[in-house]
Design an enzyme around this catalytic site. Sequence first.
Site, mmCIF file in Angstrom:
data_model
loop_
_atom_site.group_PDB
_atom_site.id
_atom_site.type_symbol
_atom_site.label_atom_id
_atom_site.label_comp_id
_atom_site.label_asym_id
_atom_site.label_seq_id
_atom_site.Cartn_x
_atom_site.Cartn_y
_atom_site.Cartn_z
ATOM 1 C CB ALA A 20 94.869 -74.700 87.046
ATOM 2 C CB CYS A 21 93.389 -77.971 83.144
ATOM 3 S SG CYS A 21 92.572 -78.582 84.649
ATOM 4 C CB ALA A 22 95.642 -74.211 79.842
ATOM 5 C CB ALA B 150 97.774 -79.468 79.137
#
Length: 157
Positions: free
Chosen positions: A46-48, A51
């Site tokens: 999710a963070c990738a 970003a």
Amino acid sequence: MAERLIPGDTAPDFTLKDHTGREVSLASHRGRKTVIYFYPAASTPACAKQACDFRDSLATLQAAGYDVLGISPDTVKDLEKFVAEESLTFPLLSDEGHHVAEAYAAWGEKKNYGRTYQGLIRSTIVVDPDGKVAVAQYNVRATGHVAKLRRDLKLDK
């Protein structure tokens, strides 16, 4: 925990190390609009996604006068790896002690699968050139958030 920021509040100043070990402060962005987004952990799906969405929107954001800073409780070494893995082109800042996240009310109680714990609340704060909060969004979703932010900032026509 600090109270959530609202438009018009003074954004708490900070100095943190980026993914290269260089110190970055909010004060160094004075005079420009700055998007600060808090995310839980580098190199997670999710963070990738979030970003990469910021990376892919960076030219549009910069053309409108916005800088982007990502903040997480990861180490500088983990951030360096994440930047390389995802070819990120903006600073990621290490807030290992989560002091900045706390000051921005992006650290607090979370619930997941019936378990309650303290952790990073995915949040985005937009700071105007004078250091005031222009936009404060808490509990944002990783997917689709950047597109919504662009609409909210009226960058998409």
